[in-house]
Design a protein around this motif. Sequence first.
Motif, PDB file in Angstrom:
ATOM      1  N   TYR A   1     -35.669 -21.673 -35.214  1.00 11.80           N
ATOM      2  CA  TYR A   1     -36.360 -21.080 -36.411  1.00 11.80           C
ATOM      3  C   TYR A   1     -36.903 -19.708 -35.978  1.00 11.80           C
ATOM      4  CZ  TYR A   1     -36.519 -25.946 -38.031  1.00 11.80           C
ATOM      5  OH  TYR A   1     -36.190 -27.054 -38.655  1.00 11.80           O
ATOM      6  N   PHE A   2     -36.811 -18.763 -37.022  1.00 18.07           N
ATOM      7  CA  PHE A   2     -37.276 -17.463 -36.352  1.00 18.07           C
ATOM      8  C   PHE A   2     -38.144 -17.307 -37.829  1.00 18.07           C
ATOM      9  CE2 PHE A   2     -33.702 -16.327 -39.416  1.00 18.07           C
ATOM     10  CZ  PHE A   2     -34.297 -15.300 -40.311  1.00 18.07           C
TER      11      PHE A   2
ATOM     12  N   PHE B   1     -24.058 -21.691 -44.350  1.00 17.40           N
ATOM     13  CA  PHE B   1     -24.677 -20.264 -44.339  1.00 17.40           C
ATOM     14  C   PHE B   1     -26.236 -20.282 -44.471  1.00 17.40           C
ATOM     15  CE2 PHE B   1     -23.882 -21.222 -48.940  1.00 17.40           C
ATOM     16  CZ  PHE B   1     -25.222 -21.250 -49.510  1.00 17.40           C
ATOM     17  N   SER B   2     -26.814 -21.424 -43.496  1.00 14.92           N
ATOM     18  CA  SER B   2     -28.275 -21.229 -43.332  1.00 14.92           C
ATOM     19  C   SER B   2     -28.529 -20.495 -42.005  1.00 14.92           C
ATOM     20  CB  SER B   2     -29.026 -22.499 -43.285  1.00 14.92           C
ATOM     21  OG  SER B   2     -30.140 -22.675 -42.740  1.00 14.92           O
ATOM     22  N   PRO B   3     -29.352 -19.703 -41.857  1.00  9.91           N
ATOM     23  CA  PRO B   3     -29.779 -19.191 -40.814  1.00  9.91           C
ATOM     24  C   PRO B   3     -30.535 -20.146 -39.569  1.00  9.91           C
ATOM     25  CG  PRO B   3     -31.544 -18.304 -42.306  1.00  9.91           C
ATOM     26  CD  PRO B   3     -30.373 -19.212 -42.814  1.00  9.91           C
ATOM     27  N   ILE B   4     -30.724 -21.274 -40.097  1.00  2.68           N
ATOM     28  CA  ILE B   4     -31.570 -22.052 -39.121  1.00  2.68           C
ATOM     29  C   ILE B   4     -30.698 -23.273 -38.505  1.00  2.68           C
ATOM     30  CG2 ILE B   4     -33.346 -23.729 -39.052  1.00  2.68           C
ATOM     31  CD1 ILE B   4     -34.643 -22.429 -41.517  1.00  2.68           C
ATOM     32  N   ARG B   5     -30.598 -23.427 -37.135  1.00  9.16           N
ATOM     33  CA  ARG B   5     -29.601 -23.874 -36.698  1.00  9.16           C
ATOM     34  C   ARG B   5     -30.620 -24.963 -35.712  1.00  9.16           C
ATOM     35  NH1 ARG B   5     -26.347 -20.070 -37.854  1.00  9.16           N
ATOM     36  NH2 ARG B   5     -24.834 -20.641 -39.503  1.00  9.16           N
TER      37      ARG B   5
ATOM     38  N   ARG C   1     -31.145 -13.557 -43.007  1.00  4.98           N
ATOM     39  CA  ARG C   1     -30.588 -12.607 -42.133  1.00  4.98           C
ATOM     40  C   ARG C   1     -29.469 -11.598 -42.782  1.00  4.98           C
ATOM     41  NH1 ARG C   1     -29.529 -16.029 -37.475  1.00  4.98           N
ATOM     42  NH2 ARG C   1     -31.586 -15.839 -36.869  1.00  4.98           N
TER      43      ARG C   1
ATOM     44  N   GLY D   1     -22.560 -15.925 -44.712  1.00  6.38           N
ATOM     45  CA  GLY D   1     -22.206 -16.335 -43.039  1.00  6.38           C
ATOM     46  C   GLY D   1     -22.766 -15.192 -42.088  1.00  6.38           C
TER      47      GLY D   1
ATOM     48  N   GLU E   1     -41.229 -25.564 -42.714  1.00  5.45           N
ATOM     49  CA  GLU E   1     -39.878 -25.449 -42.916  1.00  5.45           C
ATOM     50  C   GLU E   1     -39.087 -26.500 -42.730  1.00  5.45           C
ATOM     51  OE1 GLU E   1     -41.976 -24.780 -40.431  1.00  5.45           O
ATOM     52  OE2 GLU E   1     -40.958 -25.057 -38.444  1.00  5.45           O
TER      53      GLU E   1
ATOM     54  N   PRO F   1     -40.533 -19.075 -42.662  1.00  2.00           N
ATOM     55  CA  PRO F   1     -40.408 -20.564 -43.022  1.00  2.00           C
ATOM     56  C   PRO F   1     -41.433 -21.117 -43.671  1.00  2.00           C
ATOM     57  CG  PRO F   1     -40.647 -20.453 -40.475  1.00  2.00           C
ATOM     58  CD  PRO F   1     -40.617 -19.042 -41.012  1.00  2.00           C
TER      59      PRO F   1
ATOM     60  N   PHE G   1     -32.668 -28.000 -41.909  1.00  3.21           N
ATOM     61  CA  PHE G   1     -32.205 -26.495 -42.000  1.00  3.21           C
ATOM     62  C   PHE G   1     -31.795 -25.943 -43.343  1.00  3.21           C
ATOM     63  CE2 PHE G   1     -29.670 -28.846 -38.347  1.00  3.21           C
ATOM     64  CZ  PHE G   1     -31.057 -28.753 -37.508  1.00  3.21           C
ATOM     65  N   ILE G   2     -31.985 -27.063 -44.367  1.00  2.00           N
ATOM     66  CA  ILE G   2     -31.646 -26.234 -45.752  1.00  2.00           C
ATOM     67  C   ILE G   2     -32.843 -26.677 -46.633  1.00  2.00           C
ATOM     68  CG2 ILE G   2     -29.049 -26.397 -45.534  1.00  2.00           C
ATOM     69  CD1 ILE G   2     -29.068 -29.106 -46.900  1.00  2.00           C
TER      70      ILE G   2
ATOM     71  N   GLU H   1     -26.997 -14.697 -44.220  1.00  2.00           N
ATOM     72  CA  GLU H   1     -27.325 -16.053 -43.936  1.00  2.00           C
ATOM     73  C   GLU H   1     -28.714 -16.517 -44.605  1.00  2.00           C
ATOM     74  OE1 GLU H   1     -25.640 -17.669 -39.871  1.00  2.00           O
ATOM     75  OE2 GLU H   1     -27.246 -16.362 -39.502  1.00  2.00           O
ATOM     76  N   THR H   2     -28.497 -17.514 -45.291  1.00  2.00           N
ATOM     77  CA  THR H   2     -29.991 -17.815 -46.169  1.00  2.00           C
ATOM     78  C   THR H   2     -30.285 -19.205 -46.092  1.00  2.00           C
ATOM     79  OG1 THR H   2     -28.852 -16.035 -47.871  1.00  2.00           O
ATOM     80  CG2 THR H   2     -30.838 -17.473 -48.630  1.00  2.00           C
ATOM     81  N   PHE H   3     -31.645 -19.356 -45.975  1.00  2.00           N
ATOM     82  CA  PHE H   3     -32.119 -20.668 -46.059  1.00  2.00           C
ATOM     83  C   PHE H   3     -33.220 -20.364 -47.486  1.00  2.00           C
ATOM     84  CE2 PHE H   3     -36.182 -23.125 -45.444  1.00  2.00           C
ATOM     85  CZ  PHE H   3     -35.798 -24.375 -45.293  1.00  2.00           C
TER      86      PHE H   3
END
Lengths: 404, 126
Positions: free
Chosen positions: A385-386, A377-381, B38, B17, A341, B31, A299-300, B54-56
């Motif tokens: 994945y999007f 604050f990652s959009p991936i959980r 987002r 967030g 990813e 990815p 996720f990071i 939100e950032t990866f």
Amino acid sequence: MAYFDNANSTQVDERVIEAMLPYFREHYGTAGLELSHSQDVGAVMGMENARKTIAESLNTDPRAIIFTSGATESNNLATRGVARANKKKGRHIITSPIEVQSVLRSLARLEGAGYEIEYLDVDEYGLISLEQLKSAIKEDTVLVTIQHGNGEIGTVQPIEEIAKITKAAGVLFHTDATQTFMKMPIDTEKVMVDLITVDAHLIHGPKGAGALYIRRGTRIDRLHEGGDEERRLRPGVENIPAIVGFAKAVEIWNPNDVKHLNELAAYVKEKVSERISDIRFTGHPTNRIPGLFSMLVEFIEGESMLVQLDMFGYSVATGSACSSKTLQGSHVLKAIGLPPEVSHGSLRISFSRNNTKEEIDGFIDALVPAVERLREFSPIRHGQYFANTEPEDDHHHDVPGDDW
Amino acid sequence: MYSEKVREHFTNPKNMGRMEDPDGVGEVGNPVCGDMLRLFVKVKDGVIVDAKVETFGCVAAIATSSVTTEMAIGMTIEEAKKLTRGQVAEELDGLPPQKMHCSNLAADALHKAIEDYEKRQKKDDS
């Protein structure tokens, strides 16, 4: 703070530096002529003693050792030198997709010159299949080049078994042992490998010194033209101070260091497992380079972890595309089947004899909040994945405009 | 090397967030490239009153996310539409060349969030 990037390079040992100094100050001649003046004689003596030391570490004769500028040159010489000298026999070469770039790009040049390069598959651990190797060898196969240990994921290949296969088939076998040298000794009387790449700077020696072991009778051609140095296989004045330092690093290597390296790798693995969720270990679980621990933090992204750890004084490595100049992700992680990813979150922690468990404790205390913060604050959980894969979203391939 | 400003925004990023009940959401990246963003906006009387992201991604992606939301808050929709990656990078005292695309990513996420906001407005009107 601590340096945990020893698979990239190590700190030069003080004893190595001391051993090198006279070769700048007193024996500053070249090793060209044995019957020359005393500066040359001093240089030649130092270099030939060094050659003996390196030869002993591989249980061979000093004449089997050719000094080079390092692993890159040794790998180029081994691959293209063998290909050139044996082209009458054939133009088929077998390798793996997880070799270092100095092997892969050297082979790519051969491919461009009409050679056939065959890449064996690797499994999820990065191991090649001996069965596939056996069936890949053809009448016109001249060389098999498979690394001993992989510097990114730590996996160690069964070179003894590979050597049995190549020996039986009458094919030359080169292994890049840069990452395993001294840590996993190769006895060339027992392991029938024909060419071995070794380097000084991962064992507390200086940069710019390496060697290529060439088994007696191996047909190999030089890549450069020049003088008579290194039996004309590698013309050019040798880097004598570095070569002397290389030998000193080998001489002072303590076999007990390996136990320490293994303990540190086991310790960091245990601590990371206890404190961080959603991680995957990479590489083979047991056939590993001593002191090399590698994992993926899900996720990071790796570069942001690396920079944050650096702010706390910890030096580690990542195979993330973001941390490379060309934004290309690790070819090794791709070859073992990891989706991009996931491989973005790779971290490699590699130890030296100077590292301690206390340093690892401090490192874990820096790593845990770093991972938690970035995950926050990652959009991936969990598996969510999007992906927008339309070309317009392909930001890595847009060319900078004039506005900046 | 990253600038001090990039490091500061990476260490203490602003507006990171999720946002409950946003007026617009923009997603960019994929990815495979390595970066994903987002970005959420809240709009009142044509002005962006809040933004979250939100950032990866790498240090540059996180820093540009932070600075873009900071710049966007207080801007009118029309002003925000005109925000360029050049302005974002400038606000951070520059980015390494291979990281310039990250600033584009954040600006694009903002533009997409505005697009989404405008789409929602139209729906409400009809």
